[in-house]
Design an enzyme around this catalytic site. Structure first.
Site, mmCIF file in Angstrom:
data_model
loop_
_atom_site.group_PDB
_atom_site.id
_atom_site.type_symbol
_atom_site.label_atom_id
_atom_site.label_comp_id
_atom_site.label_asym_id
_atom_site.label_seq_id
_atom_site.Cartn_x
_atom_site.Cartn_y
_atom_site.Cartn_z
ATOM 1 N N ASN A 16 0.860 -1.189 0.000
ATOM 2 C CA ASN A 16 0.000 0.000 0.000
ATOM 3 C C ASN A 16 0.895 1.237 0.000
ATOM 4 O O ASN A 16 1.496 1.566 1.009
ATOM 5 C CB ASN A 16 -0.899 -0.047 1.249
ATOM 6 C CG ASN A 16 -1.764 1.195 1.375
ATOM 7 O OD1 ASN A 16 -1.799 2.044 0.480
ATOM 8 N ND2 ASN A 16 -2.463 1.298 2.491
ATOM 9 N N SER A 33 3.665 -2.075 10.301
ATOM 10 C CA SER A 33 5.116 -2.090 10.531
ATOM 11 C C SER A 33 5.789 -3.407 10.133
ATOM 12 O O SER A 33 6.779 -3.813 10.743
ATOM 13 C CB SER A 33 5.441 -1.731 11.986
ATOM 14 O OG SER A 33 5.013 -0.411 12.269
ATOM 15 N N LYS A 64 0.017 4.211 -0.244
ATOM 16 C CA LYS A 64 -0.669 5.358 0.372
ATOM 17 C C LYS A 64 -0.534 6.601 -0.519
ATOM 18 O O LYS A 64 -0.497 6.468 -1.731
ATOM 19 C CB LYS A 64 -0.153 5.570 1.797
ATOM 20 C CG LYS A 64 -0.241 4.272 2.624
ATOM 21 C CD LYS A 64 -0.036 4.462 4.099
ATOM 22 C CE LYS A 64 -0.172 3.112 4.805
ATOM 23 N NZ LYS A 64 -0.076 3.202 6.251
ATOM 24 N N GLU A 99 -6.810 4.491 8.066
ATOM 25 C CA GLU A 99 -6.590 5.930 7.881
ATOM 26 C C GLU A 99 -7.869 6.598 7.371
ATOM 27 O O GLU A 99 -8.204 7.707 7.770
ATOM 28 C CB GLU A 99 -5.403 6.151 6.925
ATOM 29 C CG GLU A 99 -4.085 5.867 7.634
ATOM 30 C CD GLU A 99 -2.962 5.366 6.738
ATOM 31 O OE1 GLU A 99 -3.054 5.480 5.505
ATOM 32 O OE2 GLU A 99 -1.974 4.857 7.305
ATOM 33 N N GLY A 157 2.575 2.348 10.770
ATOM 34 C CA GLY A 157 3.483 3.483 10.618
ATOM 35 C C GLY A 157 4.207 3.865 11.897
ATOM 36 O O GLY A 157 4.804 4.938 11.984
HETATM 37 O O1 LIG Z 1 -1.262 0.702 6.766
HETATM 38 C C1 LIG Z 1 -0.502 -0.173 6.404
HETATM 39 C C2 LIG Z 1 -0.773 -0.939 5.179
HETATM 40 O O2 LIG Z 1 -2.061 -0.703 4.698
HETATM 41 C C3 LIG Z 1 0.730 -0.496 7.162
HETATM 42 O O3 LIG Z 1 1.571 0.583 7.115
HETATM 43 P P1 LIG Z 1 3.092 0.441 7.645
HETATM 44 O O4 LIG Z 1 3.618 -0.835 7.033
HETATM 45 O O5 LIG Z 1 3.785 1.658 7.139
HETATM 46 O O6 LIG Z 1 3.002 0.344 9.133
#
Ligand SMILES: O=C(CO)COP(=O)(O)O
Length: 253
Positions: free
Chosen positions: A10, A212, A12, A98, A172
């Site tokens: 992802n 993470s 984002k 999110e 995150g």
């Molecule tokens: O939200 C996430 C995947 O959709 C996970 O994000 P991180 O791997 O950056 O923690």
């Protein structure tokens, strides 16, 4: 029933055209297990979907990060499921925490989106997960069960769904769930599916972990019996995403 390992990236709201091309080049050159062993899906922002779809190797697939809850029309700023289908985008991520937190997407709204996307022929990565407060108050299972129920109530067929368990406190933050914590929730979710949907759906639905995940922690997580793959944020923009894809081989041993 064997569940094929699934690794989603992802991206984002990140990337420039140049950065996107660079990541795709890394992925295209990577030596990874075959499509029979691992399903790889990357999810760039909407504007990069056609570019990534055109450049990406054919054994990897693309996902949108969202789509509108019903047929397109007078919904300024939205992208409809029909448009994704029209572009040949096979997957969509829905219910990411999110969006639930920042855009107030409710369980019901996410359930409606999942049902509509499936009805249009999209495959869905449906995200669920508890906040830190909810975990600390002991309501993790109640929260993820309610999120799953809101989806289960509106769909008839689970063939095209991957359930992504993403504890909000692990996203995150660098604070990954321990393999035991992830396994516990995945096990309970599978049990929930068995009790509330069917034994077949429980056995065949992939439940992937997100929060993470990185090149260093992926193998131990992948070894858990009810962890069927990952949804990766930050690390999916880096070379280590290739190591995460390779962790699929843990399952074969
Ligand atoms: O939200 C996430 C995947 O959709 C996970 O994000 P991180 O791997 O950056 O923690």
């Amino acid at each position: 029933m064997a569940r094929k390992f699934f690794v989603g990236g992802n991206w984002k709201c990140n990337g420039t055209t140049e950065e996107v091309k660079k990541i795709v080049t890394i992925l295209n050159e990577a030596e990874v297990p075959s499509e029979d062993v691992v399903e790889v899906v990357v999810s760039p922002p909407f504007v990069f979907l056609p570019l990534v779809k055109n450049l990406l190797r054919s054994d990897f697939h693309v996902a949108a990060q969202n789509c509108w809850v019903r047929k397109g029309g007078a919904f300024t700023g939205e992208v409809s499921a029909e448009m994704l289908v029209n572009l040949g985008i096979p997957w969509v991520i829905l219910g990411h925490s999110e969006r639930r937190a920042l855009l107030n997407e409710s369980n019901d709204f996410v359930g409606d989106k999942v049902a509509y996307a499936l009805s249009q022929g999209l495959k869905v990565i449906a995200c669920i997960g508890e906040t830190l407060e909810q975990r600390e108050s002991g309501s993790t299972m109640a929260v993820v069960a309610a999120q799953t129920k809101a989806i289960a109530d509106k769909i008839f067929n689970w063939d095209n769904i991957v359930l992504a368990y993403e504890p909000v406190w692990a996203i995150g933050t660098g604070k990954v769930a321990t393999p035991a914590q992830a396994q516990e929730v995945h096990f309970e979710l599978r049990k929930w599916l068995k009790d509330n949907v069917s034994a077949e759906v429980a056995a065949s639905t992939r439940i992937i972990y997100g929060g993470s995940v990185n090149g260093a922690n992926c193998k131990e997580l992948a070894a858990q019996p009810d962890v069927d793959g990952f949804l990766v944020g930050g690390a999916s923009l880096k070379l280590e995403f290739v190591d995460i894809i390779k962790s699929a081989t843990v399952k074969k041993n």
